[in-house]
Motif scaffolding. Structure first.
Motif, short mmCIF file in Angstrom:
data_model
loop_
_atom_site.label_atom_id
_atom_site.label_comp_id
_atom_site.label_asym_id
_atom_site.label_seq_id
_atom_site.Cartn_x
_atom_site.Cartn_y
_atom_site.Cartn_z
N ASP A 90 77.95 -5.41 7.85
CA ASP A 90 78.64 -5.76 6.62
C ASP A 90 77.92 -6.89 5.90
O ASP A 90 78.08 -8.06 6.24
CB ASP A 90 80.08 -6.16 6.98
N ASP A 91 77.14 -6.52 4.90
CA ASP A 91 76.33 -7.52 4.21
C ASP A 91 77.17 -8.55 3.46
O ASP A 91 76.67 -9.63 3.11
CB ASP A 91 75.35 -6.85 3.24
N ARG A 98 76.49 -12.94 9.13
CA ARG A 98 76.17 -12.35 10.44
C ARG A 98 76.59 -13.33 11.53
O ARG A 98 76.22 -14.50 11.50
CB ARG A 98 74.65 -12.14 10.50
N PRO A 99 77.37 -12.88 12.50
CA PRO A 99 77.74 -13.81 13.58
C PRO A 99 76.49 -14.24 14.35
O PRO A 99 75.56 -13.44 14.48
CB PRO A 99 78.67 -12.99 14.47
N PRO A 100 76.45 -15.47 14.82
CA PRO A 100 75.26 -15.89 15.56
C PRO A 100 75.16 -15.17 16.90
O PRO A 100 76.15 -14.60 17.36
CB PRO A 100 75.49 -17.39 15.77
N PRO A 101 73.99 -15.17 17.53
CA PRO A 101 73.87 -14.60 18.87
C PRO A 101 74.78 -15.34 19.85
O PRO A 101 75.30 -16.40 19.53
CB PRO A 101 72.40 -14.83 19.23
N ASP A 102 74.95 -14.79 21.04
CA ASP A 102 75.86 -15.39 22.02
C ASP A 102 75.42 -16.81 22.38
O ASP A 102 76.24 -17.71 22.51
CB ASP A 102 75.89 -14.55 23.31
N PHE A 103 74.13 -17.02 22.56
CA PHE A 103 73.62 -18.33 22.95
C PHE A 103 72.54 -18.78 21.98
O PHE A 103 71.52 -18.11 21.82
CB PHE A 103 73.05 -18.31 24.37
N ASN A 105 69.30 -3.23 5.19
CA ASN A 105 69.67 -2.56 6.43
C ASN A 105 70.94 -1.76 6.24
O ASN A 105 71.90 -1.89 7.00
CB ASN A 105 69.87 -3.63 7.51
N PRO A 106 70.99 -0.93 5.21
CA PRO A 106 72.24 -0.25 4.89
C PRO A 106 72.63 0.80 5.93
O PRO A 106 73.81 1.03 6.17
CB PRO A 106 71.97 0.39 3.53
N SER A 107 71.67 1.41 6.55
CA SER A 107 72.01 2.58 7.37
C SER A 107 71.92 2.29 8.87
O SER A 107 71.44 3.10 9.64
CB SER A 107 71.07 3.74 7.02
N TRP A 108 72.36 1.13 9.25
CA TRP A 108 72.38 0.79 10.68
C TRP A 108 73.31 1.76 11.39
O TRP A 108 74.45 1.99 10.98
CB TRP A 108 72.86 -0.66 10.83
N ARG A 168 75.94 -8.65 20.82
CA ARG A 168 76.30 -7.39 20.15
C ARG A 168 76.69 -7.60 18.68
O ARG A 168 76.20 -6.91 17.79
CB ARG A 168 77.45 -6.71 20.89
N GLY A 169 77.56 -8.57 18.47
CA GLY A 169 78.04 -8.81 17.10
C GLY A 169 76.88 -9.11 16.16
O GLY A 169 76.84 -8.64 15.02
#
Ligand code: HEC
Ligand code: HEC
Ligand code: HEC
Ligand code: HEC
Ligand code: HEC
Ligand code: HEC
Ligand code: HEC
Ligand code: HEC
Ligand code: HEC
Ligand code: HEC
Length: 318
Positions: A92-93, A97-102, A7-10, A85-86
């Motif tokens: 940044d591979d 990856r931060p987890p979802p909010d819930f 997913n380099p080009s997000w 959102r995060g």
């Protein structure tokens, strides 16, 4: 899970935001016209997530679209997991990856309070009006401990499978329903939720009614009376004599008569002897043990044990 690390080009967050807005608008127009149960992958707000969380997930994720949460106009991924959102915009591979909010399972799961609150936004009324402060949330049990919302067959919702969910924690009751005498729970004719509201209630022990007796009367209305001659332990509390889940003494009795009765009636006339079943006392002048102590013992004569409406039934003999 397929396209994640590749997913380099997000795109820039602003473009992502616009894309998200478009997706939302699109779902408002197209989604509303979906027939119930229609798969929505890629065509709605959920596409924000299903872009990565697709049919290749180890656990079925998209199958939520075949549940009542999945039909058009019902909550999408973000209604439960938050806008996250995060998690979504993570580019940044080299960093995790931060987890979802819930999150409702696994190591990153949100606190029990946060999880419950997320669901209660839509489900706080009806059966859940007494959730707060009740036994389950008070013991770290939350909605996802019982419900599998991503599964088209949520075990908690079917009479046939519900008990399996309860038995993951309640081992005593699992054993009890297989005793000689029991309510037909193992047969799937009665479910735990016929007597309990696992979401909380105004009665003791999460019972669906305010008292044990009121709960029993839901199905055993004939035991309610009113009786001309009441037997106080029955009108007070059925559990003076019965165990609801199961017993090896039929019918669902705590103790075998006559001992059941003698627990309260001893010391008057023929109720006295606390015998073991052997060496029954022979009444003075008699040749055989008192028939009042034999066989079904007390119930041979006191058959209307729940109360009597017969004018001459004050001793529950008719
Ligand atoms: C760009 C790809 C991508 C998108 C978009 C994405 N996810 Fe994820 N998600 C992942 C990856 C990768 C993991 C696994 C993370 C890990 O193992 O550290 C994951 C894990 C999760 C988990 C499990 C978290 C955990 O810690 O157990 C949940 C729940 C989740 N995602 C929900 C969502 C939701 C809801 C959305 C939409 C709002 C979404 N994801 C959008 C890639 C994505
Ligand atoms: C009604 C609330 C709700 C909705 C809507 C919802 N989820 Fe979930 N999700 C949950 C719960 C609760 C769990 C915990 C797992 C379980 O027991 O079902 C979960 C688990 C997950 C997981 C982790 C699975 C694992 O490995 O344990 C992912 C990924 C996920 N959801 C993604 C999504 C995506 C993508 C969508 C939209 C298509 C979505 N969720 C919609 C409530 C929801
Ligand atoms: C944005 C609102 C919303 C959120 C948040 C939400 N739900 Fe729902 N849920 C609904 C709607 C709408 C229905 C369909 C109810 C109906 O038709 O009466 C539903 C139905 C259900 C049902 C019944 C399904 C069936 O087949 O009858 C269960 C169980 C349920 N939700 C559990 C949960 C749990 C657990 C969570 C949190 C993880 C959750 N819900 C979060 C809106 C929501
Ligand atoms: C201890 C297990 C358990 C927990 C915890 C639990 N439920 Fe349930 N839930 C059940 C069972 C069993 C049923 C089906 C029987 C019934 O309707 O009472 C059910 C039914 C439902 C239904 C559909 C029937 C209705 O009331 O409309 C919804 C919605 C629901 N639960 C939401 C939730 C939410 C939201 C939470 C968390 C706040 C939650 N449940 C926590 C076991 C549980
Ligand atoms: C994740 C574990 C878990 C699951 C699943 C679960 N329970 Fe419980 N339950 C508990 C805990 C913990 C308590 C509080 C301690 C105790 O009484 O054992 C409790 C307490 C209870 C109580 C006693 C309440 C009180 O006031 O003393 C009842 C009744 C009950 N649960 C019924 C159910 C039913 C019915 C189901 C299935 C629909 C169920 N539970 C599913 C963990 C669970
Ligand atoms: C016919 C009604 C009925 C059914 C069906 C029923 N219960 Fe109960 N349950 C009761 C009554 C009444 C009590 C309170 C009296 C007692 O402790 O025996 C109780 C108490 C409990 C308690 C608390 C026990 C304690 O010692 O505090 C748990 C846990 C429980 N039930 C779980 C379950 C589970 C799990 C199921 C389904 C397998 C279930 N019950 C089915 C009537 C029922
Ligand atoms: C949801 C309905 C329902 C509720 C509530 C209910 N019962 Fe039952 N009960 C039944 C059914 C069904 C049977 C089995 C009848 C049969 O086999 O003919 C039964 C049978 C019994 C039996 C006879 C068992 C046997 O082996 O013959 C007793 C005793 C009993 N229930 C006591 C209670 C008590 C005490 C309560 C309250 C804690 C209660 N019931 C609540 C449905 C219920
Ligand atoms: C004083 C002890 C006692 C109390 C209290 C009691 N029972 Fe019973 N119950 C019995 C006995 C003993 C039997 C078996 C009767 C027989 O074998 O003739 C029985 C049998 C039953 C039966 C199955 C046979 C029938 O008569 O239908 C049901 C159902 C029942 N009781 C329900 C209840 C309910 C509901 C309550 C609470 C209102 C209750 N019992 C309170 C002692 C009691
Ligand atoms: C939990 C205690 C308890 C149990 C168990 C119990 N009883 Fe009673 N019984 C009472 C009470 C209290 C009264 C009312 C006594 C009074 O009014 O003086 C009563 C009254 C009676 C009466 C009428 C007595 C009178 O003086 O009018 C009879 C007969 C009777 N019970 C028989 C039985 C039989 C038979 C059993 C067993 C199936 C039994 N009882 C189980 C508490 C109990
Ligand atoms: C052969 C029939 C029969 C048997 C068996 C029997 N009783 Fe009685 N019982 C009666 C009769 C009849 C009365 C009424 C006597 C009277 O009015 O003087 C009575 C009266 C009572 C009374 C009212 C108070 C008293 O002592 O007069 C109680 C309590 C009682 N029985 C309990 C029991 C218990 C407990 C058992 C079992 C240990 C039992 N009975 C067995 C026939 C029987």
């Amino acid at each position: 899970m397929s396209r994640i690390s590749a997913n380099p080009s997000w795109p820039h967050p602003l473009i992502a935001g616009i894309a998200l807005l478009c997706a939302t608008l699109f779902s408002a127009i197209v989604g509303a016209a979906d027939a119930p149960g229609t798969l929505r992958a890629g065509t709605s707000g959920d596409a924000v997530c299903t872009r990565c969380h697709d049919a290749n997930e180890k656990k079925p994720i998209l199958s939520i679209q075949r549940t009542r949460h999945g039909v058009a106009s019902q909550p999408g991924c973000q209604a439960c997991h938050g806008s996250s959102r995060g998690h979504v915009l993570h580019a940044d591979d080299s960093a995790p990856r931060p987890p979802p909010d819930f999150v409702f399972s696994g190591v990153n799961k949100s606190t029990v309070e946060v999880q419950s609150r997320t669901c209660l936004i839509c489900h706080s009324s009806g059966k859940r009006s007494h959730w707060s402060g009740s036994a389950h949330p008070g013991n770290d049990v939350t909605c996802a401990s019982c419900h599998e919302v991503h599964q088209p067959q949520d075990k908690a919702l079917s009479k046939e499978t519900q008990r399996e969910v309860c038995f993951t924690c309640h081992k005593t009751q699992r054993a009890q329903i297989h005793y000689l005498s029991s309510h037909p729970i193992a047969a799937g004719k009665i479910a735990c939720s016929d007597c309990h509201n696992p979401h909380g209630s105004t009665g003791p022990k999460l019972l669906v009614k305010n008292t044990i007796n009121e709960t029993c009367f839901n199905c055993h209305a004939e035991k309610r009376g009113p009786f001309l001659w009441e037997h106080p332990p029955a009108s007070d509390d059925c559990s003076n004599c019965h165990v609801a889940h199961g017993s090896n003494i039929a019918p669902l009795l705590k103790v075998r008569p006559p001992w059941l009765c003698q627990g309260c009636h001893a010391g008057t006339q023929h109720t006295t002897p606390a015998f073991s079943g052997r060496n029954l006392p022979v009444p003075a002048g008699g040749t055989a043990p008192s028939q009042q102590l034999l066989l079904r013992a007390c119930l041979n004569c006191h058959s209307a044990i729940h109360g009597s409406n017969h004018p001459s039934g004050p001793r529950f003999t008719r």
